[in-house]
Design a protein around this motif. Structure first.
Motif, PDB file in Angstrom:
ATOM      1  N   LEU A 298       0.819  -1.216   0.000  1.00 28.27           N
ATOM      2  CA  LEU A 298       0.000   0.000   0.000  1.00 28.27           C
ATOM      3  C   LEU A 298       0.849   1.261   0.000  1.00 28.27           C
ATOM      4  O   LEU A 298       0.603   2.188  -0.785  1.00 28.27           O
TER       5      LEU A 298
ATOM      6  N   ARG B 137       0.582  -2.046  -7.700  1.00 27.05           N
ATOM      7  CA  ARG B 137      -0.625  -2.526  -8.366  1.00 27.05           C
ATOM      8  C   ARG B 137      -0.480  -4.023  -8.637  1.00 27.05           C
ATOM      9  O   ARG B 137       0.651  -4.531  -8.647  1.00 27.05           O
TER      10      ARG B 137
ATOM     11  N   VAL C 129      -5.670 -10.193  -6.364  1.00 27.44           N
ATOM     12  CA  VAL C 129      -6.665  -9.900  -5.336  1.00 27.44           C
ATOM     13  C   VAL C 129      -8.074 -10.214  -5.882  1.00 27.44           C
ATOM     14  O   VAL C 129      -8.989  -9.396  -5.834  1.00 27.44           O
TER      15      VAL C 129
ATOM     16  N   ASN D 219     -19.860  -0.301 -11.785  1.00 28.18           N
ATOM     17  CA  ASN D 219     -19.406  -0.941 -10.552  1.00 28.18           C
ATOM     18  C   ASN D 219     -18.914  -2.361 -10.841  1.00 28.18           C
ATOM     19  O   ASN D 219     -19.708  -3.284 -11.012  1.00 28.18           O
TER      20      ASN D 219
ATOM     21  N   LEU E  44     -17.560  -4.505  -8.945  1.00 29.75           N
ATOM     22  CA  LEU E  44     -17.791  -5.493  -7.886  1.00 29.75           C
ATOM     23  C   LEU E  44     -18.896  -6.472  -8.272  1.00 29.75           C
ATOM     24  O   LEU E  44     -18.853  -7.639  -7.917  1.00 29.75           O
TER      25      LEU E  44
ATOM     26  N   LEU F 269     -11.365  -8.277  -0.208  1.00 29.69           N
ATOM     27  CA  LEU F 269     -12.102  -7.091  -0.655  1.00 29.69           C
ATOM     28  C   LEU F 269     -11.562  -5.815  -0.026  1.00 29.69           C
ATOM     29  O   LEU F 269     -11.463  -4.785  -0.683  1.00 29.69           O
TER      30      LEU F 269
ATOM     31  N   PHE G 142      -8.550  -5.311   1.019  1.00 31.81           N
ATOM     32  CA  PHE G 142      -7.256  -5.014   0.426  1.00 31.81           C
ATOM     33  C   PHE G 142      -7.427  -4.482  -0.999  1.00 31.81           C
ATOM     34  O   PHE G 142      -6.765  -3.544  -1.405  1.00 31.81           O
ATOM     35  N   ARG G 143      -8.360  -5.106  -1.724  1.00 27.68           N
ATOM     36  CA  ARG G 143      -8.655  -4.656  -3.083  1.00 27.68           C
ATOM     37  C   ARG G 143      -9.110  -3.197  -3.073  1.00 27.68           C
ATOM     38  O   ARG G 143      -8.707  -2.398  -3.929  1.00 27.68           O
TER      39      ARG G 143
ATOM     40  N   LEU H 127      -8.329  -0.921  -0.872  1.00 20.22           N
ATOM     41  CA  LEU H 127      -7.204  -0.042  -0.561  1.00 20.22           C
ATOM     42  C   LEU H 127      -6.276   0.112  -1.762  1.00 20.22           C
ATOM     43  O   LEU H 127      -5.641   1.134  -1.947  1.00 20.22           O
ATOM     44  N   LEU H 128      -6.201  -0.952  -2.573  1.00 20.70           N
ATOM     45  CA  LEU H 128      -5.314  -0.964  -3.742  1.00 20.70           C
ATOM     46  C   LEU H 128      -5.840  -0.104  -4.879  1.00 20.70           C
ATOM     47  O   LEU H 128      -5.108   0.203  -5.806  1.00 20.70           O
ATOM     48  N   ALA H 129      -7.136   0.218  -4.819  1.00 18.66           N
ATOM     49  CA  ALA H 129      -7.808   0.840  -5.960  1.00 18.66           C
ATOM     50  C   ALA H 129      -7.055   2.058  -6.476  1.00 18.66           C
ATOM     51  O   ALA H 129      -6.502   2.824  -5.697  1.00 18.66           O
ATOM     52  N   PRO H 130      -7.018   2.204  -7.779  1.00 15.17           N
ATOM     53  CA  PRO H 130      -6.262   3.314  -8.363  1.00 15.17           C
ATOM     54  C   PRO H 130      -6.861   4.654  -7.981  1.00 15.17           C
ATOM     55  O   PRO H 130      -8.061   4.760  -7.748  1.00 15.17           O
TER      56      PRO H 130
ATOM     57  N   ARG I  26     -17.351   3.471  -2.594  1.00 11.30           N
ATOM     58  CA  ARG I  26     -18.677   3.769  -3.165  1.00 11.30           C
ATOM     59  C   ARG I  26     -19.259   2.513  -3.806  1.00 11.30           C
ATOM     60  O   ARG I  26     -20.458   2.243  -3.682  1.00 11.30           O
ATOM     61  N   ASP I  27     -18.406   1.716  -4.474  1.00  7.52           N
ATOM     62  CA  ASP I  27     -18.878   0.469  -5.078  1.00  7.52           C
ATOM     63  C   ASP I  27     -19.420  -0.483  -4.015  1.00  7.52           C
ATOM     64  O   ASP I  27     -20.440  -1.144  -4.216  1.00  7.52           O
TER      65      ASP I  27
ATOM     66  N   ARG J 255      -3.491  10.460   1.873  1.00  7.99           N
ATOM     67  CA  ARG J 255      -3.098   9.407   2.811  1.00  7.99           C
ATOM     68  C   ARG J 255      -2.053   9.938   3.787  1.00  7.99           C
ATOM     69  O   ARG J 255      -1.204  10.720   3.392  1.00  7.99           O
TER      70      ARG J 255
END
Lengths: 231, 231
Positions: free
Chosen positions: A16, A21, A69, A157, A159, B78, B80-81, B83-86, B94-95, B230
């Motif tokens: 993180l 990525r 992930v 979305n 997800l 999820l 972690f995913r 937190l990884l989001a671009p 939001r998703d 962050r």
């Protein structure tokens, strides 16, 4: 907290804080031991757990990378949970199908909005393949999964696509435990996919919902019959 | 297939063929090595992966047991995913909220049917606690989660409760990354829970859906503002 869980948190934090990525390389095992001040066996244990969660990927001879992930760990758990279910009936698989049906119905508005008046040779191709295989009495889970994945692709979305895909995978992995579907059911299911797409293209949400429902009908019927004894 | 993955499949098969349930004891490591004909290190590696997937549980000094096969691995992935989001915005959170809202709306009929005219001091208690905490400007995630879990308890399909709980956990773990909610938003959210329950008890599906929607409103608003950098 054990050394291994300290190492696990530290590796996650590393990913993180360096804004890595999926697919990006990670430091070597020796470097991680030195940087985190933990033993090699703790780093190994942490890495194995992170691999199981698809957060880290080990490529032999190349080193460690950030994983995809994906929902794979969830799928493995759900499949296993389904198999563990008490009694020898299809209750847990019926629950999975129920979740899929409800999700499909809840997303009907968005899917129809996305595909209204929109041609797509790829989607048409999946349906042609399904109908061809069905006519020969063959099943078509690969094309089926590809169809559903593409149908959800335009949704903002992502997800949803992951969730539906995960439940699809649970389903595909547990269905072989059932009797083979009847030839006419395979044909009905193939055709229902075409009806779903046609309804979406016409912008008809209700017809789309109905076709989706119909597309599950043979499966729902099969799941309401008693389960054959385990081999 | 590596020795470890052979060992992993063999342990899963053992659980299934012996019809074991979560919490049931498993053979010792030495017995597994002998029975499966694989090395101790392979069994250990397999067990670590199965522990990560919550399929096996190791209790120190007691041995190995069948795990709870919970949604925990999915939640970890999820979070972690997310937190990884671009990008440094709230898109992935939001998703998650979008998925929760859609699931709540899709289950409205079943929830209202289950709770129509049904008193429940436990649910009322959660709401009283939430309102009390809100009045003091405090948040109430524990009571919030307990409320939603109990609301879904009467549903025949337990997968829903697991799914909603998993998304709730993702949400709770990522919300601390945001600014603290405003006092009036905390009060609005607490009150909306009471409206949800009252609508369900009256058997009014539309009012239940509206209250559910309202209950997410402060969060949706907070997620549409820019994300602080962050730390």
């Amino acid at each position: 907290m054990t050394q291994a869980s300290t190492a696990m948190s530290a590796i996650k934090d590393y990913i993180l804080s360096h804004h890595l990525r999926p697919g990006d390389p990670l430091p070597t095992e020796s470097k991680l031991c030195a940087d985190l001040g933990v033993s090699r066996s703790s780093v190994r244990e942490a890495v194995r757990t992170l691999v199981a969660l698809d957060i880290v990927e080990v490529r032999h001879g190349q080193g460690m990378f950030v994983g995809q992930v994906s929902m794979r760990p969830m799928v493995e758990s759900l499949v296993f949970r389904g198999l563990l279910a008490p009694g020898d009936d299809y209750a847990s698989l019926r629950d999975v199908v129920d979740v899929r049906m409800t999700l499909d119905s809840a997303l009907a508005d968005d899917v129809v909005k996305a595909w209204k008046g929109r041609p797509d040779p790829v989607l048409d191709g999946y349906i042609d393949d399904m109908e061809e295989l069905a006519a020969e009495g063959k099943t078509f889970s690969e094309q089926d999964q590809a169809f559903h994945a593409r149908l959800l692709e335009p949704l903002a979305n992502h997800l949803w696509a992951h969730l539906i895909d995960a439940f699809w995978a649970v389903h595909t992995l547990t269905v072989p435990l059932m009797d083979a579907p009847a030839a006419e059911d395979i044909i009905t299911t193939a055709k229902a996919h075409r009806e779903m797409l046609e309804a979406a293209r016409r912008g008809d949400v209700e017809a789309y919902r109905e076709a989706t429902h119909k597309h599950y009908a043979p499966l729902v019927l099969a799941l309401s019959s008693p389960r054959p004894p385990r081999p």
